[in-house]
Design a protein around this motif. Structure first.
Motif, PDB file in Angstrom:
ATOM      1  N   LEU A 238       3.877  -2.778 -13.237  1.00  0.00           N
ATOM      2  CA  LEU A 238       4.065  -3.808 -14.254  1.00  0.00           C
ATOM      3  C   LEU A 238       2.698  -4.161 -14.818  1.00  0.00           C
ATOM      4  O   LEU A 238       1.772  -4.439 -14.058  1.00  0.00           O
ATOM      5  CB  LEU A 238       4.710  -5.054 -13.647  1.00  0.00           C
ATOM      6  CG  LEU A 238       4.809  -6.279 -14.565  1.00  0.00           C
ATOM      7  CD1 LEU A 238       5.860  -6.049 -15.637  1.00  0.00           C
ATOM      8  CD2 LEU A 238       5.131  -7.515 -13.754  1.00  0.00           C
ATOM      9  N   THR A 239       2.577  -4.128 -16.143  1.00  0.00           N
ATOM     10  CA  THR A 239       1.312  -4.492 -16.774  1.00  0.00           C
ATOM     11  C   THR A 239       1.554  -5.514 -17.879  1.00  0.00           C
ATOM     12  O   THR A 239       2.574  -5.478 -18.562  1.00  0.00           O
ATOM     13  CB  THR A 239       0.586  -3.283 -17.394  1.00  0.00           C
ATOM     14  OG1 THR A 239       1.386  -2.722 -18.430  1.00  0.00           O
ATOM     15  CG2 THR A 239       0.261  -2.225 -16.355  1.00  0.00           C
ATOM     16  N   VAL A 240       0.601  -6.422 -18.013  1.00  0.00           N
ATOM     17  CA  VAL A 240       0.564  -7.359 -19.135  1.00  0.00           C
ATOM     18  C   VAL A 240      -0.813  -7.176 -19.752  1.00  0.00           C
ATOM     19  O   VAL A 240      -1.831  -7.311 -19.073  1.00  0.00           O
ATOM     20  CB  VAL A 240       0.729  -8.824 -18.678  1.00  0.00           C
ATOM     21  CG1 VAL A 240       0.692  -9.766 -19.878  1.00  0.00           C
ATOM     22  CG2 VAL A 240       1.999  -9.010 -17.867  1.00  0.00           C
ATOM     23  N   ARG A 241      -0.829  -6.835 -21.033  1.00  0.00           N
ATOM     24  CA  ARG A 241      -2.104  -6.630 -21.717  1.00  0.00           C
ATOM     25  C   ARG A 241      -1.972  -7.110 -23.153  1.00  0.00           C
ATOM     26  O   ARG A 241      -1.105  -6.620 -23.885  1.00  0.00           O
ATOM     27  CB  ARG A 241      -2.510  -5.169 -21.678  1.00  0.00           C
ATOM     28  CG  ARG A 241      -3.873  -4.952 -22.279  1.00  0.00           C
ATOM     29  CD  ARG A 241      -4.457  -3.631 -21.870  1.00  0.00           C
ATOM     30  NE  ARG A 241      -5.787  -3.541 -22.424  1.00  0.00           N
ATOM     31  CZ  ARG A 241      -6.252  -2.487 -23.040  1.00  0.00           C
ATOM     32  NH1 ARG A 241      -5.520  -1.402 -23.149  1.00  0.00           N
ATOM     33  NH2 ARG A 241      -7.470  -2.489 -23.524  1.00  0.00           N
ATOM     34  N   ASP A 242      -2.820  -8.044 -23.520  1.00  0.00           N
ATOM     35  CA  ASP A 242      -2.813  -8.603 -24.873  1.00  0.00           C
ATOM     36  C   ASP A 242      -1.422  -9.066 -25.310  1.00  0.00           C
ATOM     37  O   ASP A 242      -0.989  -8.823 -26.435  1.00  0.00           O
ATOM     38  CB  ASP A 242      -3.368  -7.584 -25.884  1.00  0.00           C
ATOM     39  CG  ASP A 242      -4.804  -7.184 -25.579  1.00  0.00           C
ATOM     40  OD1 ASP A 242      -5.554  -8.043 -25.071  1.00  0.00           O
ATOM     41  OD2 ASP A 242      -5.164  -6.028 -25.845  1.00  0.00           O
ATOM     42  N   GLY A 243      -0.703  -9.699 -24.398  1.00  0.00           N
ATOM     43  CA  GLY A 243       0.624 -10.220 -24.721  1.00  0.00           C
ATOM     44  C   GLY A 243       1.740  -9.204 -24.719  1.00  0.00           C
ATOM     45  O   GLY A 243       2.891  -9.546 -24.958  1.00  0.00           O
ATOM     46  N   GLN A 244       1.441  -7.965 -24.452  1.00  0.00           N
ATOM     47  CA  GLN A 244       2.447  -6.898 -24.379  1.00  0.00           C
ATOM     48  C   GLN A 244       2.762  -6.638 -22.903  1.00  0.00           C
ATOM     49  O   GLN A 244       1.848  -6.460 -22.098  1.00  0.00           O
ATOM     50  CB  GLN A 244       1.909  -5.605 -25.005  1.00  0.00           C
ATOM     51  CG  GLN A 244       1.407  -5.766 -26.427  1.00  0.00           C
ATOM     52  CD  GLN A 244       2.546  -5.900 -27.417  1.00  0.00           C
ATOM     53  OE1 GLN A 244       3.518  -5.156 -27.359  1.00  0.00           O
ATOM     54  NE2 GLN A 244       2.425  -6.851 -28.320  1.00  0.00           N
ATOM     55  N   VAL A 245       4.040  -6.597 -22.567  1.00  0.00           N
ATOM     56  CA  VAL A 245       4.452  -6.389 -21.180  1.00  0.00           C
ATOM     57  C   VAL A 245       5.143  -5.037 -21.082  1.00  0.00           C
ATOM     58  O   VAL A 245       6.042  -4.725 -21.854  1.00  0.00           O
ATOM     59  CB  VAL A 245       5.400  -7.513 -20.704  1.00  0.00           C
ATOM     60  CG1 VAL A 245       5.832  -7.277 -19.264  1.00  0.00           C
ATOM     61  CG2 VAL A 245       4.722  -8.871 -20.867  1.00  0.00           C
ATOM     62  N   ARG A 246       4.701  -4.257 -20.120  1.00  0.00           N
ATOM     63  CA  ARG A 246       5.303  -2.939 -19.895  1.00  0.00           C
ATOM     64  C   ARG A 246       5.676  -2.830 -18.422  1.00  0.00           C
ATOM     65  O   ARG A 246       4.844  -3.043 -17.552  1.00  0.00           O
ATOM     66  CB  ARG A 246       4.340  -1.826 -20.271  1.00  0.00           C
ATOM     67  CG  ARG A 246       4.933  -0.448 -19.984  1.00  0.00           C
ATOM     68  CD  ARG A 246       4.007   0.626 -20.403  1.00  0.00           C
ATOM     69  NE  ARG A 246       4.442   1.042 -21.733  1.00  0.00           N
ATOM     70  CZ  ARG A 246       3.969   2.084 -22.354  1.00  0.00           C
ATOM     71  NH1 ARG A 246       2.989   2.789 -21.820  1.00  0.00           N
ATOM     72  NH2 ARG A 246       4.435   2.443 -23.518  1.00  0.00           N
ATOM     73  N   LEU A 247       6.942  -2.498 -18.195  1.00  0.00           N
ATOM     74  CA  LEU A 247       7.453  -2.289 -16.856  1.00  0.00           C
ATOM     75  C   LEU A 247       7.823  -0.810 -16.763  1.00  0.00           C
ATOM     76  O   LEU A 247       8.744  -0.357 -17.443  1.00  0.00           O
ATOM     77  CB  LEU A 247       8.675  -3.184 -16.629  1.00  0.00           C
ATOM     78  CG  LEU A 247       9.171  -3.358 -15.216  1.00  0.00           C
ATOM     79  CD1 LEU A 247       9.876  -4.700 -15.081  1.00  0.00           C
ATOM     80  CD2 LEU A 247      10.056  -2.248 -14.785  1.00  0.00           C
TER      81      LEU A 247
END
Length: 136
Positions: free
Chosen positions: A69-78
């Motif tokens: 799970l990543t959160v980067r610059d307001g974008q979340v990717r699971l």
């Protein structure tokens, strides 16, 4: 309520790509809830239930097993090894998988590799079963 862009993918498919209000999932360190404006973050996923609250406030549970799970610059990717919405789970298939894994574990003739694979299969089946029971 404000939202963020959420992308959920597995090796087999794109599960979701759109706006969400929140995502709750199990990490290797426990449950985490991602909301809009969350700080940048990265973690390994564990095995458990995930819940996505969509832009229209509907909540959809799923079985989520392994990944990142990543959160980067307001974008979340699971990026999950396995991600199945509760309505995609087949109770008979889950139970058959659990029984097969349990038989291998109970068989004294199983070698170490078979036991390790059966143990992982049993854990996945138990997660799926738990999600199904909670949301029937």
């Amino acid at each position: 309520m404000s939202t963020f862009h959420l992308q959920i993918v597995t090796p087999e498919r794109s599960v979701f790509d759109g706006q969400a209000q929140r995502v709750l999932c199990r990490t290797i360190a426990g449950d985490v809830c991602i909301l809009p404006r969350h700080c940048d973050y990265i973690t390994a996923l564990g095995m458990g239930e995930a819940r996505v609250t969509f832009e229209d406030s509907t909540v959809r549970p799923a079985a989520c097993i392994g990944g990142l799970l990543t959160v980067r610059d307001g974008q979340v990717r699971l990026v999950a090894t396995t991600f199945e919405w509760v309505d995609e789970l087949d109770e008979q298939r889950v139970e058959a998988s659990r029984q097969q894994a349990q038989q291998i574990l109970d068989d004294a003739k199983s070698d170490a590799a078979e036991v390790e694979l059966a143990s992982a299969r049993l854990k996945r089946a138990l997660v799926r079963s738990s999600v199904l029971k909670r949301h029937r």
